[in-house]
Write an enzyme that holds these catalytic residues in place. Sequence first.
Site, PDB file in Angstrom:
ATOM      1  N   HIS A 351       1.259  -0.975   0.125  1.00 25.03           N
ATOM      2  CA  HIS A 351      -0.076  -0.462   0.181  1.00 25.03           C
ATOM      3  C   HIS A 351       0.739   1.420  -0.107  1.00 25.03           C
ATOM      4  O   HIS A 351       2.100   1.237   1.177  1.00 25.03           O
ATOM      5  CB  HIS A 351      -0.669   0.082   1.214  1.00 25.03           C
ATOM      6  CG  HIS A 351      -2.127   0.842   1.192  1.00 25.03           C
ATOM      7  ND1 HIS A 351      -3.301   0.459   0.653  1.00 25.03           N
ATOM      8  CD2 HIS A 351      -2.297   2.317   1.320  1.00 25.03           C
ATOM      9  CE1 HIS A 351      -4.091   1.842   0.224  1.00 25.03           C
ATOM     10  NE2 HIS A 351      -2.851   2.799   0.809  1.00 25.03           N
ATOM     11  N   ALA A 352       0.232   2.149  -0.938  1.00 27.28           N
ATOM     12  CA  ALA A 352       1.686   3.437  -0.878  1.00 27.28           C
ATOM     13  C   ALA A 352       1.646   4.198  -0.064  1.00 27.28           C
ATOM     14  O   ALA A 352       0.281   4.037   0.854  1.00 27.28           O
ATOM     15  CB  ALA A 352       1.445   3.904  -2.132  1.00 27.28           C
ATOM     16  N   HIS A 381       0.496  11.593  -6.497  1.00 26.43           N
ATOM     17  CA  HIS A 381       0.040  12.253  -4.827  1.00 26.43           C
ATOM     18  C   HIS A 381       0.282  11.911  -3.795  1.00 26.43           C
ATOM     19  O   HIS A 381       0.220  12.585  -2.410  1.00 26.43           O
ATOM     20  CB  HIS A 381      -1.881  10.513  -4.492  1.00 26.43           C
ATOM     21  CG  HIS A 381      -1.791  10.574  -2.988  1.00 26.43           C
ATOM     22  ND1 HIS A 381      -3.312  11.248  -2.895  1.00 26.43           N
ATOM     23  CD2 HIS A 381      -1.139   9.882  -2.453  1.00 26.43           C
ATOM     24  CE1 HIS A 381      -3.678  10.964  -1.234  1.00 26.43           C
ATOM     25  NE2 HIS A 381      -2.811  10.348  -0.905  1.00 26.43           N
ATOM     26  N   GLU A 382       1.954  10.836  -3.996  1.00 23.57           N
ATOM     27  CA  GLU A 382       2.870  10.392  -3.338  1.00 23.57           C
ATOM     28  C   GLU A 382       3.386  11.544  -2.342  1.00 23.57           C
ATOM     29  O   GLU A 382       4.314  12.263  -1.067  1.00 23.57           O
ATOM     30  CB  GLU A 382       3.757   9.347  -2.937  1.00 23.57           C
ATOM     31  CG  GLU A 382       2.403   8.021  -2.632  1.00 23.57           C
ATOM     32  CD  GLU A 382       1.327   7.530  -1.725  1.00 23.57           C
ATOM     33  OE1 GLU A 382       1.974   8.423  -0.353  1.00 23.57           O
ATOM     34  OE2 GLU A 382       0.479   6.919  -1.704  1.00 23.57           O
ATOM     35  N   HIS A 385       2.234  14.219  -0.223  1.00 22.99           N
ATOM     36  CA  HIS A 385       2.712  14.866   1.068  1.00 22.99           C
ATOM     37  C   HIS A 385       4.563  14.685   1.593  1.00 22.99           C
ATOM     38  O   HIS A 385       4.486  16.008   1.860  1.00 22.99           O
ATOM     39  CB  HIS A 385       2.624  12.737   1.419  1.00 22.99           C
ATOM     40  CG  HIS A 385       1.816  12.100   1.269  1.00 22.99           C
ATOM     41  ND1 HIS A 385       0.514  13.343   1.639  1.00 22.99           N
ATOM     42  CD2 HIS A 385       0.750  11.494   1.366  1.00 22.99           C
ATOM     43  CE1 HIS A 385      -0.484  12.303   1.998  1.00 22.99           C
ATOM     44  NE2 HIS A 385      -0.238  11.115   1.557  1.00 22.99           N
ATOM     45  N   GLU A 409      -3.641  14.801   2.443  1.00 24.44           N
ATOM     46  CA  GLU A 409      -4.294  14.211   1.928  1.00 24.44           C
ATOM     47  C   GLU A 409      -4.773  15.185   0.707  1.00 24.44           C
ATOM     48  O   GLU A 409      -4.579  14.236  -0.869  1.00 24.44           O
ATOM     49  CB  GLU A 409      -5.518  13.048   1.847  1.00 24.44           C
ATOM     50  CG  GLU A 409      -5.157  12.185   3.261  1.00 24.44           C
ATOM     51  CD  GLU A 409      -3.856  11.244   3.184  1.00 24.44           C
ATOM     52  OE1 GLU A 409      -4.107  10.503   1.511  1.00 24.44           O
ATOM     53  OE2 GLU A 409      -2.781  10.500   3.863  1.00 24.44           O
ATOM     54  N   HIS A 510      -7.072   0.201   5.753  1.00 24.01           N
ATOM     55  CA  HIS A 510      -6.227   1.402   6.669  1.00 24.01           C
ATOM     56  C   HIS A 510      -7.300   1.345   7.778  1.00 24.01           C
ATOM     57  O   HIS A 510      -7.470   1.402   9.124  1.00 24.01           O
ATOM     58  CB  HIS A 510      -7.390   2.626   5.605  1.00 24.01           C
ATOM     59  CG  HIS A 510      -6.580   3.468   4.687  1.00 24.01           C
ATOM     60  ND1 HIS A 510      -6.386   2.341   3.985  1.00 24.01           N
ATOM     61  CD2 HIS A 510      -5.962   4.746   4.411  1.00 24.01           C
ATOM     62  CE1 HIS A 510      -5.213   3.164   2.602  1.00 24.01           C
ATOM     63  NE2 HIS A 510      -5.429   4.083   3.756  1.00 24.01           N
ATOM     64  N   TYR A 520      -9.008  11.660   3.832  1.00 25.38           N
ATOM     65  CA  TYR A 520      -9.311  11.387   2.361  1.00 25.38           C
ATOM     66  C   TYR A 520     -10.970  12.003   1.529  1.00 25.38           C
ATOM     67  O   TYR A 520     -11.187  11.941   0.486  1.00 25.38           O
ATOM     68  CB  TYR A 520      -9.128   9.708   1.816  1.00 25.38           C
ATOM     69  CG  TYR A 520      -8.154   9.050   2.125  1.00 25.38           C
ATOM     70  CD1 TYR A 520      -6.891   9.225   2.162  1.00 25.38           C
ATOM     71  CD2 TYR A 520      -8.210   8.337   3.120  1.00 25.38           C
ATOM     72  CE1 TYR A 520      -5.875   8.849   1.854  1.00 25.38           C
ATOM     73  CE2 TYR A 520      -6.820   7.606   3.704  1.00 25.38           C
ATOM     74  CZ  TYR A 520      -5.725   7.511   3.096  1.00 25.38           C
ATOM     75  OH  TYR A 520      -4.545   7.529   3.267  1.00 25.38           O
TER      76      TYR A 520
HETATM   77  O1  X8Z Z   1      -4.140   5.238   1.152  1.00 19.76           O
HETATM   78  C1  X8Z Z   1      -4.010   6.245   0.085  1.00 19.76           C
HETATM   79  C2  X8Z Z   1      -2.677   6.705  -0.594  1.00 19.76           C
HETATM   80  C3  X8Z Z   1      -1.893   6.109   0.920  1.00 19.76           C
HETATM   81  S1  X8Z Z   1      -1.590   7.670   1.662  1.00 19.76           S
HETATM   82  C4  X8Z Z   1      -2.270   5.957  -1.325  1.00 19.76           C
HETATM   83  N1  X8Z Z   1      -5.166   6.694  -0.677  1.00 19.76           N
HETATM   84  C5  X8Z Z   1      -6.647   6.465  -0.280  1.00 19.76           C
HETATM   85  C6  X8Z Z   1      -6.308   4.413  -0.267  1.00 19.76           C
HETATM   86  O2  X8Z Z   1      -6.000   4.027  -1.193  1.00 19.76           O
HETATM   87  O3  X8Z Z   1      -7.425   3.919   0.435  1.00 19.76           O
HETATM   88  C7  X8Z Z   1      -6.024   7.120  -1.447  1.00 19.76           C
HETATM   89  C8  X8Z Z   1      -6.936   7.968  -1.835  1.00 19.76           C
HETATM   90  C9  X8Z Z   1      -7.791   6.674  -0.622  1.00 19.76           C
HETATM   91 ZN    ZN Z   2      -2.493  10.281   0.384  1.00 26.42          ZN
END
Ligand code: X8Z
Ligand code: ZN
Length: 611
Positions: A351-352, A381-382, A385, A409, A510, A520
């Site tokens: 997960h990024a 996106h990253e 941050h 975010e 998450h 988000y």
């Molecule tokens: O978790 C993330 C990023 C890292 S902060 C990749 N996002 C959420 C997800 O993947 O569930 C970005 C959008 C929503």
């Molecule tokens: Zn993020």
Amino acid sequence: MKNLPALVFLFLGLGFSACSNDALDKNHDSTNDTAASSTETAEEFVARANSELAEQLLEGNAAGWVFSTYITTDTSLLSAKANERYAAWFSGIVKQAAAYDGEELQPATRRAIDLLKLGTSQPAPDNAAKRRELSQIAARLEGDYGAGKYCKEAGDCKTLPELEDVLAESRDYDELLDAWAGWRTVSPPMRKPYERFVELLNEGAAELGYDDLGEMWRSGYDMSPAEFEADTARLWQQVKPLYDELHCHVRARLGEQYGTDKVPQDGPIPAHLLGNMWSQGWSFIYDIMEPYPSVAPLDVDKTLQAKNYTPKEMVRSAENFYVSLGMPQLPETFWERSMFSKPPDRDVVCHASAWNMDGADDVRIKMCIKQTYDELRTIYHELGHNYYQRAYRDQPPIFRDGANGGFHEAIGDTITLSMTPGYLAQVGLIESDAESREAVINRQMMQALDKLAFLPFGKLIDEWRWGVFSGAIAPADYNKSWWELRTKYQGIAAPLPRSESDFDPGAKYHIAANVSYTRYFVAHILQFQFQRALCKAAGFDGELQACSIFQSKEAGTRLQAMLEAGASKPWQDTLETLTGTREMDASAIIDYFQPLMGYLKEQNEGRSCGW
Ligand code: X8Z
Ligand code: ZN
């Protein structure tokens, strides 16, 4: 790992940290230590807390990084230990901070003390055994998620990125179903530990003076928890009509694709047909949704593959955008220490995430980059941050965070809104930037499948957790309530019978990694507000959807000023400086998608929408 207040905890998974301050260590577990020496002024206390915090984060981040990029029983143990030490330090410093309760302080001092108390997303009870138990559960949940595999038969195992590819690419109903259900075999073992996790977290939150952890999370927004909840509900009502139009049209097209026996036209959509493992972003079904197939699509995937972009080159492309705004290049260590690809020989958390290792130069990303436009957007996106982290590095550690979690975010996402055909052609990612009205609608469809589809998902994840933490959702109803919310907000349904022997929430990163999620949802509203303001600064005067701030130093200066403020002021002040308003407001996203709305309303005429 986590950067203090909310951030770190935001991107990186666990909270951990280090603490080896002997004096502080002595405080743990003694229930009546008020800590701060009576001779220490509030300003002195904040200065000490800042310097200790910076120290704590170093070890926590190092242990968290090694664990996430090399999951083994040993790194899990080390990460849990670091987490435990951070929690011990945190309990001590928060108790010391209580000495200043009710005292009239300078606003910056008061803010620092208040933020300090919110400095973990994973509050632990101030008890060594429970702290240890909590840290071990946290490492286990994240480790199980990261190392999770679906083995159809012995020797035939698929990792999450592989299963996600099936969801994105297959158009075979049963193959999709197999991958969807397969990933959800990873999470049932998380259910029992998660139940205990919730108890311990709530105990930790209660010791800090909150009703439960949900209330603590809602307290990080410079307004009361109740006001924040009402605000997010208001925003959802503002954007729901847009989502409803998109849902209606997607359901109709999926009915044509898979048959209306499989996709009934008066009910929720089966969750495995939307191109994404969690049905949270639907851009991978663009091929099914393309409004004008005869108009050349915006095919960035094709260029990435034809030119054989490496992960590093994709990251360079994102860096170049930020640099074009007047921001600095990323440091050499970013390139040396980041993880861009999935290592072939070990388990990692794919997960990024974006990391701020030392509060200064050592920023990194951790991703398993694939050669797609979707991944390219995630890279932007990253880096948002990382650029935020670099911009607020001169703030004291407690203020090294986003104005609120949603700001953090929203930065990189705001930049992706500038990936217009003009920009993409200029950097060689598509051939021509000629854009007919039909092409605009095509592109807006792609964006709506990403941004509008996400909104109800972004809203419901924490609504489920708020219920879990408050006790309104009992463990016996974990899965049932999850699907009730999925249907209520998203209009989707599980494609197979589910029961309480499943734990589908745990199949989402998450939840397993305990990262709060309303940020988000908020980010998906804010990024359009930011874009509107930045486009104005760039002197752009046209439809918002057509604006790119690429190479605008004026926009860059405004953005950088906002980033530099970090969490030093209430977010309302920061927002006002950039946009002129103190409220989160969905009018910009509504504005942005005006062109597509006309198309969707036409398409949906005569259909009966809703579920
Ligand atoms: O978790 C993330 C990023 C890292 S902060 C990749 N996002 C959420 C997800 O993947 O569930 C970005 C959008 C929503
Ligand atoms: Zn993020």
